[in-house]
Motif scaffolding. Structure first.
Motif, short mmCIF file in Angstrom:
data_model
loop_
_atom_site.label_atom_id
_atom_site.label_comp_id
_atom_site.label_asym_id
_atom_site.label_seq_id
_atom_site.Cartn_x
_atom_site.Cartn_y
_atom_site.Cartn_z
N TRP A 1 8.01 2.12 1.83
CA TRP A 1 7.83 2.46 3.23
C TRP A 1 8.97 3.24 3.87
O TRP A 1 8.82 3.75 4.98
CB TRP A 1 7.59 1.17 4.03
CG TRP A 1 6.22 0.62 3.83
CD1 TRP A 1 5.86 -0.46 3.09
CD2 TRP A 1 5.00 1.14 4.38
NE1 TRP A 1 4.51 -0.66 3.13
CE2 TRP A 1 3.95 0.30 3.91
CE3 TRP A 1 4.70 2.22 5.21
CZ2 TRP A 1 2.62 0.53 4.27
CZ3 TRP A 1 3.37 2.44 5.56
CH2 TRP A 1 2.34 1.61 5.09
N LEU A 2 10.10 3.36 3.18
CA LEU A 2 11.23 4.05 3.79
C LEU A 2 10.92 5.51 4.15
O LEU A 2 11.24 5.95 5.27
CB LEU A 2 12.47 3.98 2.90
CG LEU A 2 13.77 4.55 3.50
CD1 LEU A 2 14.11 3.87 4.82
CD2 LEU A 2 14.93 4.40 2.52
N PRO A 3 10.30 6.31 3.25
CA PRO A 3 9.98 7.69 3.66
C PRO A 3 9.07 7.73 4.90
O PRO A 3 9.29 8.55 5.81
CB PRO A 3 9.26 8.26 2.43
CG PRO A 3 9.78 7.46 1.28
CD PRO A 3 9.94 6.07 1.83
N ALA A 4 8.06 6.86 4.94
CA ALA A 4 7.17 6.83 6.09
C ALA A 4 7.91 6.36 7.35
O ALA A 4 7.67 6.87 8.46
CB ALA A 4 5.98 5.92 5.80
N TYR A 5 8.82 5.40 7.20
CA TYR A 5 9.59 4.90 8.34
C TYR A 5 10.45 6.01 8.94
O TYR A 5 10.51 6.18 10.16
CB TYR A 5 10.47 3.74 7.89
CG TYR A 5 11.39 3.19 8.96
CD1 TYR A 5 10.89 2.43 10.01
CD2 TYR A 5 12.76 3.45 8.91
CE1 TYR A 5 11.74 1.92 10.99
CE2 TYR A 5 13.61 2.95 9.88
CZ TYR A 5 13.09 2.19 10.93
OH TYR A 5 13.93 1.70 11.90
N ALA B 1 18.05 -6.23 7.81
CA ALA B 1 17.80 -6.70 9.18
C ALA B 1 18.42 -5.75 10.20
O ALA B 1 17.79 -5.39 11.21
CB ALA B 1 18.33 -8.11 9.35
N VAL B 2 19.65 -5.34 9.94
CA VAL B 2 20.32 -4.41 10.86
C VAL B 2 19.62 -3.06 10.87
O VAL B 2 19.38 -2.46 11.92
CB VAL B 2 21.81 -4.25 10.47
CG1 VAL B 2 22.46 -3.16 11.31
CG2 VAL B 2 22.55 -5.56 10.64
N ALA C 1 10.03 -3.47 12.24
CA ALA C 1 10.03 -4.93 12.32
C ALA C 1 9.25 -5.54 11.16
O ALA C 1 9.68 -6.54 10.56
CB ALA C 1 9.43 -5.37 13.65
N ALA C 2 8.11 -4.94 10.82
CA ALA C 2 7.31 -5.44 9.70
C ALA C 2 8.08 -5.33 8.38
O ALA C 2 8.06 -6.24 7.55
CB ALA C 2 5.99 -4.66 9.61
#
Length: 436
Positions: free
Chosen positions: A244-248, A303-304, A379-380
């Motif tokens: 999900w990092l690229p989409a985030y 988390a950060v 958050a997810a």
């Protein structure tokens, strides 16, 4: 941290680079999907939930593929099965370029996952059985750097293709390129020797064909389930970020294609460094302590990164830290699982424990897709990843220490002795005379 390499023999070095390059190719082909998610969402109208399901499908199939390949490797040899798995996942990466719907891509990606899981399982056992115990953690752990390089190549190709071609064509070309390095890697595979530990076991127990359920025998069942819990936590958390990092970066932070590539490059550099950090820590301080420390730090960093209101420059810097710790948790699994099981079922156990963890952990990317319908994507991601890393700590506390273990003497009927109280590992050159 690095002088161990000069002490390796020629066969050890050949095996090291063969596995390193194979893992890099595996990463390149696998990460192409994560990089294509935003485009497929736009072109096909896929929901985030469907995108998460596609990622989960690969990981579930990887579990099955790892177990199957491990069973075959225990019967027919590590090198031979390794060649088959790399051909398999490369072929289905190519076929993914010709899909036209969510369901078609699910089939090709699922079948690609069989080879993906198989390649990791057999390669991890091959290198673990070839490298001497004194430097096994550093050598096997550093292979995770191959993943970072493969991921980096995929990002470079993605950035180039999506900057020069129409999105509807660029993602297909990206998948098609996944076939090209196969011949080079297969050539390398043909020039490495079978693992000495396995060859010795085959000579002494040629008629011994363990059952496919041997990893669940009474003497090993508990260790098997604990190892699965460990890898569940590791890969559950890592695949949340990898998928999900690229989409985030694009959908939540609204970065351009070029900027997404830059941010991912920093994350990948961290992944490269993390592979060497884990191996050094595992050989010096022990496997269990290393898992616990790195997982705790990774939970804090995630988390950060996903929940705190940080600026883009801090996001960029923290991306390096995330990559380092993310690679650090995964890098230790290959050597550790190999040290927990006897030779006759080692590849089967590696394939099952490593990839069952992937399969169960695959719930987490899917959960992110589902939860992002009610919460913000960051958050997810943060909630799912942090929960996963908590499981790593729990599993590591339950498993024994195996640092420096001679793989020819692993007994399925006993628990490996704990050597947490042992001091730092001796210097490489002094130990090199012990051989395998």
């Amino acid at each position: 941290m690095f002088n161990w390499y000069s002490d390796l023999t020629k066969p050890e070095k050949r095996t090291y680079w063969a596995c390193f390059s194979g893992w890099g190719l595996d990463a390149m082909d696998t990460q192409m999907y994560a990089l294509a998610i935003p485009t497929l969402i736009a072109l096909w109208g896929m929901t985030r939930g469907e995108a998460g399901i596609l990622g989960t499908t690969v990981l579930i199939m990887a579990s099955l593929g790892g177990w199957i390949a491990g069973i075959l490797a225990d019967r027919y040899g590590r090198v031979r099965i390794l060649q088959i798995t790399i051909l398999w996942f490369s072929a289905f990466t190519l076929l993914s370029a010709f899909t036209n719907s969510f369901w078609q891509l699910m089939v090709t990606r699922g079948l690609q996952g069989l080879g993906f899981g198989g390649e990791w399982a057999v390669g991890a056992v091959l290198i673990s059985e070839t490298i001497r115990p004194q430097v096994r953690g550093r050598a096997v752990g550093s292979l995770q750097a191959g993943w970072a390089i493969g991921y980096g190549v995929a990002v470079l190709l993605s950035t180039l293709l999506f900057s020069t071609l129409e999105p509807s064509l660029a993602w297909r070309v990206l998948f098609a390129i996944g076939l090209l390095p196969t011949l080079l890697v297969l050539w390398i595979r043909r020039h490495i020797e079978e693992a000495p530990v396995f060859a010795q076991n085959l000579r002494e127990h040629a008629a011994d064909r363990p059952s496919i359920w041997a990893v669940f025998d009474g003497s090993t069942r508990v260790t098997t389930f604990k190892a699965i819990l460990l890898t569940f936590g590791i890969y559950g958390g890592n695949y949340v970020m990898i998928t999900w990092l690229p989409a985030y970066l694009k959908l939540a932070l609204h970065l351009s294609i070029t900027n997404v590539g830059g941010y991912l490059a920093i994350n990948i550099l961290g992944s490269f460094a993390g592979a060497f950090l884990n191996g050094w820590m595992a050989d010096r301080f022990g496997r269990r302590r290393t898992f616990i420390v790195i997982a705790c730090l990774q939970a804090i960093a995630v988390a950060v990164y996903t929940l705190a209101p940080i600026t883009l420059p801090i996001t960029l810097v923290l991306g390096f830290v995330l990559g380092t710790l993310q690679s650090g948790t995964a890098a230790g699994t290959g050597a550790y699982i190999a040290e927990l099981f006897p030779t006759r079922i080692r590849a089967s156990a590696q394939g099952l424990c490593g990839n069952a963890g992937r399969a169960i952990g695959a719930i987490m990317p899917a959960m992110v897709g589902v939860l992002s319908a009610k919460f913000e994507l960051g958050a997810a991601m943060g909630l799912c990843a942090c929960f996963s890393y908590l499981l790593v700590v729990i599993a590591a506390l339950m498993l024994p220490e195996t640092r420096g273990r001679d793989l020819t003497h692993v007994d399925a009927t006993s628990t490996p002795a704990t050597n947490e109280s042992a001091g730092p590992m001796p210097g490489n050159r002094a130990d090199s005379a012990t051989g395998h």
